[in-house]
Design an enzyme around this catalytic site. Structure first.
Site, PDB file in Angstrom:
ATOM      1  NE  ARG A 296      -3.626   2.633   0.390  1.00 13.40           N
ATOM      2  CZ  ARG A 296      -3.350   3.850   0.431  1.00 13.40           C
ATOM      3  NH1 ARG A 296      -2.149   4.085  -0.012  1.00 13.40           N
ATOM      4  NH2 ARG A 296      -4.206   4.698   0.315  1.00 13.40           N
ATOM      5  CE  LYS A 297       5.996   1.077  -3.199  1.00 17.45           C
ATOM      6  NZ  LYS A 297       5.460   0.050  -3.914  1.00 17.45           N
ATOM      7  CG  PHE A 298      -0.426   2.680   4.566  1.00 21.73           C
ATOM      8  CD1 PHE A 298      -1.493   3.075   4.603  1.00 21.73           C
ATOM      9  CD2 PHE A 298      -0.066   1.584   4.663  1.00 21.73           C
ATOM     10  CE1 PHE A 298      -2.812   1.975   4.766  1.00 21.73           C
ATOM     11  CE2 PHE A 298      -0.949   0.403   4.629  1.00 21.73           C
ATOM     12  CZ  PHE A 298      -2.161   0.721   4.715  1.00 21.73           C
TER      13      PHE A 298
END
Length: 452
Positions: A296-298
């Site tokens: 997701r690569k928050f």
């Protein structure tokens, strides 16, 4: 162009290597002395040299060329003219007037720079140059050298994760000159004895095995990943960059037996339905014993990240074993990831990435100190207590023309001490994903064992 041997003999006529007794800068007496500066005085040779050096390199990977002062400056200039890759100039010392710049030329932060060196001995001057170039927020991954004296410098740089491309080494040169009657057998023997006795030693950091990391691991997800790797003899994470539930489940079924984790971008699934997508995906993960990694690569403040993680249609917290997250939000932004492991984005593999050395240093401080973080995505070595996940791995060591740069399994395990390789298009775009996953699994495991 003439053959490589013929080219060297043309260079040799300019007196670039002398044999006898010479006291080096280090105080060591050497039976040979190398000075490649005369090459700059012969335009034809300099042009041919530039082309020989360029032929060894994946040129799509570089935005800039920089020569290590001073002997390599004309070489780098010639390479720039032949390749149309822009040149930047590094000074030995910054000016004490005007702009006081150490690096001259037009460049942008995050660009990839190829370093050019004439001769490599210990590698120390190159280490210093790399640090100075990276201080300008440029990225250095590759170095091209005309002549390797074979005294340890190449190995030192490769142990730190750099790719060193050499046109000639001193053993090769001596063989050529011996065949041409320019060196006697006794002279060659004296040079060989010198090299054996004057190999510069450096402390090579030994990588920890999976078993050692398992015994030291503090996070339950770290332990589960390492346990799975040992049980399946695999360090492969397959990236499922597909856009439908059917494609996702079909890929998971095919590659499941060979992977330790499946990396998803769940928000690109066009027909996502929790019951139809996630429930059968979790069943496949249990069946084939692999973990689910949501990429997701928050990258937001903690409260927003918590909502993205726990709410919405995807409900990532209910099924992902570990997730990826930027650390740009700071330490507290990572507190929301309960009951999962976090892989911090410390560095990226794309050309022109803005994850420069200064950013990586600060990001690593946050990641290494947070209990939720199990490791990082990086193109550089990480501390032993963190697991290293390396993307951009492909058996074909080249770029894709869109900024993606690939690394081979052998390179990332040997030089970066990678723990897990992430393979995308090399698997899901192949004609037979199951076979491709099997091949990558074996290649990755073999590369890991060789790196111990």
């Amino acid at each position: 162009m003439e053959s490589k041997k013929e080219f060297f003999l043309e260079c040799y006529k300019l007196g670039i290597i002398k044999f006898g007794r010479f006291t080096l800068k280090s105080g060591i007496e050497s039976p040979f002395y190398v000075d490649l500066r005369p090459l700059a005085s012969d335009p034809k040779i300099l042009k041919n040299l530039a082309n020989y050096l360029l032929e060894m390199l994946p040129l799509d990977n570089f935005d800039l060329i920089c020569g290590v002062p001073y002997a390599a400056l004309p070489m780098a200039t010639a390479m720039s003219l032949e390749s149309y890759i822009p040149l930047i100039i590094k000074r030995k010392e910054a000016k004490n007037y005007g702009t006081k710049k150490l690096i001259e030329g037009i460049y942008q932060k995050g660009q990839n720079c190829l370093l050019v060196e004439d001769v490599i001995t210990s590698g120390k001057s190159l280490i210093e140059t790399i640090a100075e170039v990276e201080n300008e927020d440029l990225k250095v991954a590759d170095i091209v050298v005309v002549l390797d004296r074979e005294q340890g410098g190449k190995q030192l740089l490769e142990s730190k994760g750099f790719k060193v491309h050499t046109l000639f080494n001193i053993t090769e040169v001596c063989t050529i000159l011996q065949e041409e009657g320019e060196l006697s057998d006794d002279e060659v023997k004296r040079i060989q004895d010198f090299l054996k006795g004057n190999h510069i030693q450096f402390d090579e950091k030994k990588r920890l095995s999976y078993q050692e990391k398992f015994e030291n691991a503090q996070h339950s997800v770290s332990k589960k990943l390492l346990e799975t790797a040992l049980a399946k003899e695999s360090n492969l994470i397959a990236s499922a960059d597909v856009t439908t539930t059917a494609e996702l489940l079909a890929l998971a079924e095919k590659v499941g037996p060979h992977i330790i984790a499946l990396k998803t971008h769940i928000d690109i699934i066009s027909d996502f339905d929790y019951e139809k997508t996630i429930v059968p995906l979790k069943a496949l993960a249990q069946k084939h014993r692999f973990l689910l990694m949501e990429d997701r690569k928050f990258a937001d403040i903690g409260n927003t990240q918590e909502l993205q993680f726990t709410s919405g249609v995807f409900k990532i917290t209910d099924w992902a074993d570990f997730v990826t997250s930027q650390v740009i939000g700071g330490y507290e932004s990572l507190d929301c990831f309960k009951n999962v492991g976090v892989v911090a984005i410390v560095g990226m593999s794309s050309k022109g990435t803005l994850t420069t050395s200064a950013y990586r240093e600060e990001a690593l401080k946050v990641a290494a100190s947070h209990p939720n973080v199990i490791g990082g995505v990086s193109q550089n070595q990480l501390p032993d207590e963190m697991l290293l996940f390396t993307p951009g791995v492909n058996l074909a060591d080249s770029g894709d023309g869109k900024g993606q740069q690939y690394n081979t399994p052998e390179h990332v395990f040997k030089t970066l001490h990678t723990d897990f390789i992430i393979v995308g298009r090399g698997i899901y775009k192949s004609e037979n994903p199951e076979e491709a996953a099997f091949i990558y699994k074996n290649e990755g495991w073999e590369a890991y064992q060789k790196s111990l």
